[in-house]
Design a protein around this motif. Structure first.
Motif, mmCIF file in Angstrom:
data_model
loop_
_atom_site.group_PDB
_atom_site.id
_atom_site.type_symbol
_atom_site.label_atom_id
_atom_site.label_comp_id
_atom_site.label_asym_id
_atom_site.label_seq_id
_atom_site.Cartn_x
_atom_site.Cartn_y
_atom_site.Cartn_z
ATOM 1 N N SER A 229 0.848 -1.197 0.000
ATOM 2 C CA SER A 229 0.000 0.000 0.000
ATOM 3 C C SER A 229 0.876 1.236 0.000
ATOM 4 N N ASN A 230 0.255 2.396 0.048
ATOM 5 C CA ASN A 230 0.993 3.645 0.147
ATOM 6 C C ASN A 230 1.426 3.911 1.589
ATOM 7 N N ILE A 231 0.452 3.884 2.513
ATOM 8 C CA ILE A 231 0.754 4.176 3.925
ATOM 9 C C ILE A 231 0.019 3.215 4.859
ATOM 10 N N GLY A 232 -0.141 1.969 4.430
ATOM 11 C CA GLY A 232 -0.804 0.991 5.280
ATOM 12 C C GLY A 232 -2.306 1.058 5.249
ATOM 13 N N GLU A 233 -2.882 1.696 4.224
ATOM 14 C CA GLU A 233 -4.334 1.887 4.179
ATOM 15 C C GLU A 233 -5.096 0.592 3.932
ATOM 16 N N ASN A 234 -4.413 -0.453 3.515
ATOM 17 C CA ASN A 234 -5.085 -1.751 3.336
ATOM 18 C C ASN A 234 -5.076 -2.588 4.612
ATOM 19 N N GLY A 235 -4.581 -1.995 5.699
ATOM 20 C CA GLY A 235 -4.493 -2.714 6.967
ATOM 21 C C GLY A 235 -3.095 -3.285 7.166
ATOM 22 N N MET A 236 -2.545 -3.088 8.340
ATOM 23 C CA MET A 236 -1.178 -3.518 8.586
ATOM 24 C C MET A 236 -1.040 -5.040 8.611
ATOM 25 N N GLU A 237 -2.166 -5.749 8.743
ATOM 26 C CA GLU A 237 -2.083 -7.209 8.706
ATOM 27 C C GLU A 237 -1.680 -7.695 7.314
ATOM 28 N N THR A 238 -1.923 -6.883 6.283
ATOM 29 C CA THR A 238 -1.514 -7.272 4.929
ATOM 30 C C THR A 238 -0.040 -6.943 4.673
ATOM 31 N N GLU A 239 0.597 -6.263 5.633
ATOM 32 C CA GLU A 239 1.976 -5.816 5.439
ATOM 33 C C GLU A 239 3.000 -6.717 6.136
#
Length: 451
Positions: A229-239
């Motif tokens: 994502s750009n700044i974690g907007e998809n949720g940090m669990e996806t990171e």
């Protein structure tokens, strides 16, 4: 009554057109690009964008006889052409060059993000299906042009990173790293790959490239993995295990995070004569055309570089949740490469054949901006390293002219490497070309190894 309704309708249309123009126009830079480069780049107040500034050079590939412009005293030639979206390059010990013909895997982005992404990829010439293969290019007479091409490895999944340790070749697909047996002179691999490590490729998998670098002792692989994502907007669990440099112990396949907090690290390379390795990182978007500088930095074990909460050593991104206590643990990048330039390729020129003024520093391909007015990047630059092994000064252009006067992208520089003569190779994914940059009148003699 009808007249009143008509007037209101006209007013609404005018307001709608005006609002559309305002939002589509985007933010314009107030600083020259050079101000956002160097050891101490200028950092302005952020200008958050609810709708992104969209300004990308439309792809219009080179015609016959056309090409970019080399720095004074150098010449640029076509090393290989007719390739399908060439990206990463790796020179084998015998001088053969492996090239990843690759592109993004299918995207599932929905809503405005999906619309923006599809628009950008199509306009940039990257909206085509990935070839998913590795080509082998051979310049047997060392004349600076490829004599033979071989389909070396195919049926991959958006491959990017390539690395060789002894007789094992490692390929990083977007979702996993695989190992293959290799013997010098091979022109094709048919053996089934052995999985070394799974990689997080959860959709939408926005930053899909996976770079590879072997440790000095050959016992580990480092893997550069960008954020989802750009700044974690998809949720940090996806990171999970993203926005990081990962480390894999090859004896056990044990995977861990080596360094974190880098939005999208891509190319990696050792500073010659040291055990320090560097990466180039694409920073966040939609904070205005002057922010945030992409960067070059040493990768240190256990370091965190701030993403998604902070940038450049502790500056707060106002769009994220507050995490102020974390700032004391974050490391400041070493060198700014300019706002939104999208650096991908990285190689060091030490021991190669470029000579002065490009003899002892980092060569970086800046793929080019999409979120800045005016355009930035679309070139290859050199960053000098001093005797202490630190970057200094401002970037110096080696190769330019990838965009024309009408801001059409005739090509886009992606990755960099050096050939067996020490000349610089630049992959151009839009042009389908690998460019070769050498000194005018340079002899075709073998140069030092890359590592």
């Amino acid at each position: 009554m009808l007249k009143h309704i008509r007037n209101v309708a006209i007013l609404l249309i005018i307001l709608g057109v005006g609002a559309g123009y305002y939002f589509m126009r985007g933010d314009t830079a107030r600083l020259p690009l050079d101000a956002t480069t160097g050891v101490e780049p200028a950092l302005t107040d952020v200008r958050s964008e609810s709708f992104p500034t969209i300004n990308i050079a439309k792809a219009e590939p080179w015609g016959a006889g056309e090409g970019p412009i080399a720095a004074e005293g150098f010449v640029v030639e076509r090393f290989a052409e007719g390739l399908d979206h060439p990206r990463s390059m790796f020179r084998l010990p015998n001088g053969d060059l492996l090239v990843a013909e690759t592109n993004s895997p299918p995207r599932t982005n929905k809503g405005i993000e999906g619309w923006v992404m599809r628009n950008l990829m199509s306009k940039a010439g990257a909206g085509t299906e990935s070839a998913n293969r590795i080509m082998l290019l051979r310049d047997s007479d060392k004349d600076g042009q490829v004599d033979e091409k071989f389909t070396f490895l195919e049926n991959l999944n958006s491959p990017f990173g390539i690395e060789l340790i002894d007789d094992t070749l490692y390929i990083a697909n977007t979702d996993a790293v695989y190992a293959y047996p290799y013997a010098e002179g091979d022109t094709k691999i048919t053996a089934e790959g052995r999985k070394v490590a799974n990689l997080n490729a959860k959709q939408p998998n926005n930053h899909w490239t996976r770079g590879l670098l072997a440790s000095k002792d050959g016992n580990h692989l480092y893997i550069s993995v960008g954020s989802n994502s750009n700044i974690g907007e998809n949720g940090m669990e996806t990171e999970k295990e993203r926005a990081s440099i990962l480390q894999v112990e090859l004896a056990t396949n044990k995977k861990s995070i080596y360094a974190a907090g880098m939005r999208n690290p891509v190319g990696m390379a050792y500073l010659p004569g040291t055990d320090k390795f560097y990466t180039v990182v694409n920073e966040r978007d939609m904070l205005g055309s002057d922010m945030v500088p992409d960067y070059l930095t040493e990768v240190r074990w256990g370091a965190h570089y701030g993403w998604p909460w902070h940038f450049w050593g502790g500056y707060v991104d106002p769009r994220t949740e507050k995490n102020l206590d974390h700032r004391q643990y974050e490391r400041r990048p070493d060198y700014g490469l300019g706002a939104h330039v999208a650096p991908l390729g990285l190689a060091f020129s030490h021991g190669q054949a470029l000579g002065k003024p490009f003899a002892t520093g980092a060569v970086i391909a800046r793929h080019g901006s999409w979120n800045r007015q005016p355009l930035s990047g679309y070139d290859v630059v050199y960053v000098n390293f001093n005797q202490r092994g630190e970057p200094e000064g401002k970037p110096v252009t080696i190769l330019s002219g990838f965009t024309d006067e009408e801001e059409l992208a005739r090509g886009r520089p992606a990755m960099v490497a050096f050939d067996q003569t020490g000349a610089l190779l630049v992959s151009d994914d839009v042009g389908g070309i690998i460019w070769r940059v050498s000194r005018k009148g340079a002899a075709k003699a073998p140069a030092a190894a890359d590592k």
